[in-house]
Design an enzyme around this catalytic site. Sequence first.
Site, short mmCIF file in Angstrom:
data_model
loop_
_atom_site.label_atom_id
_atom_site.label_comp_id
_atom_site.label_asym_id
_atom_site.label_seq_id
_atom_site.Cartn_x
_atom_site.Cartn_y
_atom_site.Cartn_z
CG ASP A 151 -0.26 -0.34 2.52
OD1 ASP A 151 0.98 -0.36 2.56
OD2 ASP A 151 -0.95 -0.59 3.51
CD GLU B 121 -8.25 1.67 7.39
OE1 GLU B 121 -8.22 0.76 8.23
OE2 GLU B 121 -7.57 2.70 7.51
C1 GLP Z 1 -0.07 0.31 8.57
C2 GLP Z 1 0.00 -0.50 7.26
C3 GLP Z 1 -0.26 -1.96 7.49
C4 GLP Z 1 0.34 -2.36 8.83
C5 GLP Z 1 -0.42 -1.69 9.93
C6 GLP Z 1 0.12 -1.95 11.33
O1 GLP Z 1 -0.63 1.53 8.43
N1 GLP Z 1 -0.75 -0.01 6.16
O2 GLP Z 1 0.27 -2.71 6.40
O3 GLP Z 1 0.27 -3.75 8.98
O4 GLP Z 1 -0.65 -0.32 9.68
O5 GLP Z 1 1.20 -1.14 11.65
P1 GLP Z 1 2.23 -1.48 12.81
O6 GLP Z 1 3.01 -2.66 12.34
O7 GLP Z 1 3.11 -0.27 12.92
O8 GLP Z 1 1.45 -1.77 14.03
#
Ligand code: GLP
Length: 240
Positions: free
Chosen positions: A75, A142
């Site tokens: 993404d 989402e």
């Molecule tokens: C982000 C990404 C996801 C990720 C998630 C969790 O915004 N788009 O791919 O898995 O949020 O983030 P974190 O690993 O920092 O908890």
Amino acid sequence: MSLRRGAGPAPIVVDRREEAEIALAREIIALVQERRRVVIGLATGSTPAGVYREIARLRAEERIDFGAVETFNLDEYLDLPRDHAHTFARWTRERFHAPLGISSERAHCPPSDDYESQIRDAGGIDLQILGIGRNGHIAFNEPGSTRESRTREVELHAWTREDAAAAFGGLESVPHRAMTMGVATILEARKLRVLAFGPRKVEIMKRVLEDPIGPEIPATFLREHRDLVLWLDREAAARI
Ligand code: GLP
């Protein structure tokens, strides 16, 4: 650990997150050693960073050639300048592509109008790395994202923007829109490797594993995949 309702393999619970990071790094290194041409789906965020560090360390130690590896980022934020410090493209270039010597032509990142066909042309994703958002998102799918969803533009959920606020130096600087692979795109990867660590993920991991499979918690769709490995540390697994 109690039994979960619904499909899906049991998670692997590790005492320290490093155990999961090393296991996944070794699996990826072994794939690259065996086949050289491997297509890897890359997640960003705090969760997979240790895996990338470990891959870079092992690769330097064992002199493994990543030159034929191709990657697809999950993404990307929209409405940021292409080389903004907080683009995921830059994040993965610094932590994965640059240390491993993967050229920019092989490092695919959204936004792109033909991302799905780029993935198909590469032969599909062999192994997709995933983290999980506090609201149960995968990539930026989402709550409300369907099983059939494909690469598209999305509006970011309030929690997702809040979680990104510190990195951006304030909520007002966090973009509202992103482009993400869809749930269907992600489920087509041949192997899914999912990580969730720390107390922030405890409530959502219970729901990911125990709620009915559906768009309310998009990560529940992962339970339908035939080759899924999910690693949790003790903190994230505390209520399972
Ligand atoms: C982000 C990404 C996801 C990720 C998630 C969790 O915004 N788009 O791919 O898995 O949020 O983030 P974190 O690993 O920092 O908890």
